[in-house]
Design a protein around this motif. Structure first.
Motif, PDB file in Angstrom:
ATOM      1  N   ALA A 141       0.943  -1.068  -0.142  1.00 35.61           N
ATOM      2  CA  ALA A 141       0.091  -0.096  -0.055  1.00 35.61           C
ATOM      3  C   ALA A 141       0.801   1.310  -0.006  1.00 35.61           C
ATOM      4  O   ALA A 141       2.166   1.062   0.012  1.00 35.61           O
ATOM      5  N   GLU A 163      -6.144  -0.723  -1.143  1.00 38.00           N
ATOM      6  CA  GLU A 163      -6.239  -0.684   0.339  1.00 38.00           C
ATOM      7  C   GLU A 163      -7.613  -1.228   0.653  1.00 38.00           C
ATOM      8  O   GLU A 163      -7.939  -2.239   1.606  1.00 38.00           O
ATOM      9  N   SER A 166      -8.220  -4.885   0.013  1.00 40.97           N
ATOM     10  CA  SER A 166      -7.564  -5.731   0.876  1.00 40.97           C
ATOM     11  C   SER A 166      -8.039  -5.627   2.211  1.00 40.97           C
ATOM     12  O   SER A 166      -8.229  -6.917   2.866  1.00 40.97           O
ATOM     13  N   ARG A 167      -8.684  -4.772   2.756  1.00 43.92           N
ATOM     14  CA  ARG A 167      -9.670  -4.732   3.912  1.00 43.92           C
ATOM     15  C   ARG A 167     -10.928  -5.806   3.679  1.00 43.92           C
ATOM     16  O   ARG A 167     -11.079  -6.347   4.755  1.00 43.92           O
ATOM     17  N   ASN A 181      -2.639  -8.791   5.012  1.00 47.55           N
ATOM     18  CA  ASN A 181      -2.230  -7.790   5.668  1.00 47.55           C
ATOM     19  C   ASN A 181      -1.751  -6.665   4.775  1.00 47.55           C
ATOM     20  O   ASN A 181      -1.396  -7.238   3.411  1.00 47.55           O
ATOM     21  N   LEU A 182      -1.539  -5.602   4.899  1.00 47.37           N
ATOM     22  CA  LEU A 182      -1.129  -4.433   4.375  1.00 47.37           C
ATOM     23  C   LEU A 182       0.313  -3.998   4.805  1.00 47.37           C
ATOM     24  O   LEU A 182       0.479  -4.030   5.977  1.00 47.37           O
ATOM     25  N   GLN A 229      -3.822  -6.268   9.482  1.00 49.33           N
ATOM     26  CA  GLN A 229      -3.043  -5.267   9.953  1.00 49.33           C
ATOM     27  C   GLN A 229      -2.531  -4.582   8.838  1.00 49.33           C
ATOM     28  O   GLN A 229      -1.983  -4.658   7.918  1.00 49.33           O
ATOM     29  N   ARG A 230      -2.248  -3.204   9.155  1.00 47.30           N
ATOM     30  CA  ARG A 230      -1.726  -2.246   8.275  1.00 47.30           C
ATOM     31  C   ARG A 230      -0.212  -1.815   9.045  1.00 47.30           C
ATOM     32  O   ARG A 230      -0.372  -0.935   9.927  1.00 47.30           O
TER      33      ARG A 230
END
Length: 245
Positions: A141, A163, A166-167, A181-182, A229-230
Motif C-alpha cells: 500500500a 487498500e 485488501s480490507r 495484511n497491508l 494489519q496495516r
C-alpha cells in the motif's frame, strides 16, 4: 516458505524478494518480461523467474499454475506490481496536472495494474491456499496522503482502491486459514516510479530496502496468525515491540 511476488524485478518488489531470498525463502520473481524476471532471479539464492502480467487473466492463471507446479505451492503472495504517475505524466513531481488532463488509456492502465491486478492474482491464489490448508497475502500500500494528493489521478485512487480491496479480502477470509495484511513504506521511496531527473540524495526519499525487515517477519512463524494489519515499514520496529508487549 514459498513466495510469489508480483512486480519483483525492481523497486519495492526487488527489495522484498532479496530480503526474503536471503532469509531462506524460495522466491518466485514475477515480471511482465520473463527474461528480466529470470535475470533478476538468477541473482537471488534459490529464486525462480516467472512471466506475470497482472493485468491479464490468462497470464495470471498461467503464472500461478507454473509457480504452484514448480514449488509445490505458495505460502505467501505479495501483491506489489504497480504503475506510477509517470505512466500518465512524466513530470508529475514538478508539473502536476488536473484529473481532467489525464488520458483515459493511462487511467485504465494504472487502475488495471494497481487495483484489478491485486484482485486477479489473489482470486487465482486464494482458492488454492484454502485447499492446501493455509497461506498468507501481503498487499503493498501507500501513505494515505498519496491517495488524495493533488495531481495524483489515477495513482492515488488506484492505491486507495487496492487498500479497500485488501480490507475486504481480510474480512472475507476472517476465520479461515488464509491471512491478509497491508504493508507500506511510510513515505516517498526511491524506486523506478520517480522521474529520472528527481534528486534521490539528501535523505529525501526512503530506500526500498526499508521493506525488508517487515516482509521477512510477515513470512515468519511469529506472524502466522497476524491478520488485517496495516504495517508501516518505517515504524515496524516500534510496532513490533508494542505488539510483543
Amino acid at each position: 516458505m514459498r513466495v510469489l511476488i508480483t512486480g519483483a524485478t525492481s523497486g519495492l518488489g526487488l527489495a522484498m524478494a532479496s530480503a526474503l531470498a536471503s532469509s531462506g525463502a524460495t522466491v518466485s520473481v514475477g515480471g511482465r518480461s520473463v527474461e528480466r524476471a529470470q535475470q533478476v532471479a538468477a541473482g537471488l539464492p534459490g529464486a525462480v523467474g516467472v512471466e506475470l502480467d497482472v493485468r491479464d487473466e490468462s497470464s495470471v492463471a498461467a503464472a500461478v499454475e507454473d509457480v504452484w507446479s514448480r514449488l509445490g505451492g505458495v505460502d505467501l503472495l505479495v501483491n506489489n506490481a504497480g504503475l506510477g504517475m509517470r505512466a500518465v505524466n512524466p513530470d508529475f513531481m514538478t508539473d502536476p496536472r488536473g484529473f481532467w488532463e489525464v488520458p483515459v488509456d493511462g487511467f485504465r492502465a494504472v487502475v488495471d495494474t494497481n487495483l484489478t491486478g491485486y484482485f486477479l492474482v489473489a482470486r487465482e491464489v486464494v482458492p488454492r491456499m484454502l485447499a492446501a490448508g493455509g497461506g498468507r497475502i501481503v498487499n503493498v500500500a501507500v501513505s494515505e496522503s498519496t491517495m488524495v494528493r493533488a495531481g495524483f489521478v489515477p495513482y492515488g485512487p488506484s492505491r486507495a482502491g487496492s487498500e479497500a480491496l485488501s480490507r475486504i479480502m481480510a474480512a472475507d477470509l476472517r476465520g479461515t486459514s488464509v491471512t491478509v495484511n497491508l504493508l507500506l513504506p511510510g513515505g516517498p521511496t526511491d524506486t523506478g516510479m520517480l522521474p529520472a531527473h528527481v534528486s534521490r540524495g539528501g535523505g529525501r526519499f526512503l530506500d526500498a530496502e526499508v521493506m525488508g525487515p517487515p516482509i521477512v517477519w510477515l513470512a515468519s512463524p511469529e506472524a502466522e496468525s497476524v491478520h488485517d494489519q496495516r504495517i508501516v515499514a518505517v515504524d515496524f520496529e516500534r510496532w513490533l515491540a508494542e505488539r510483543r508487549g
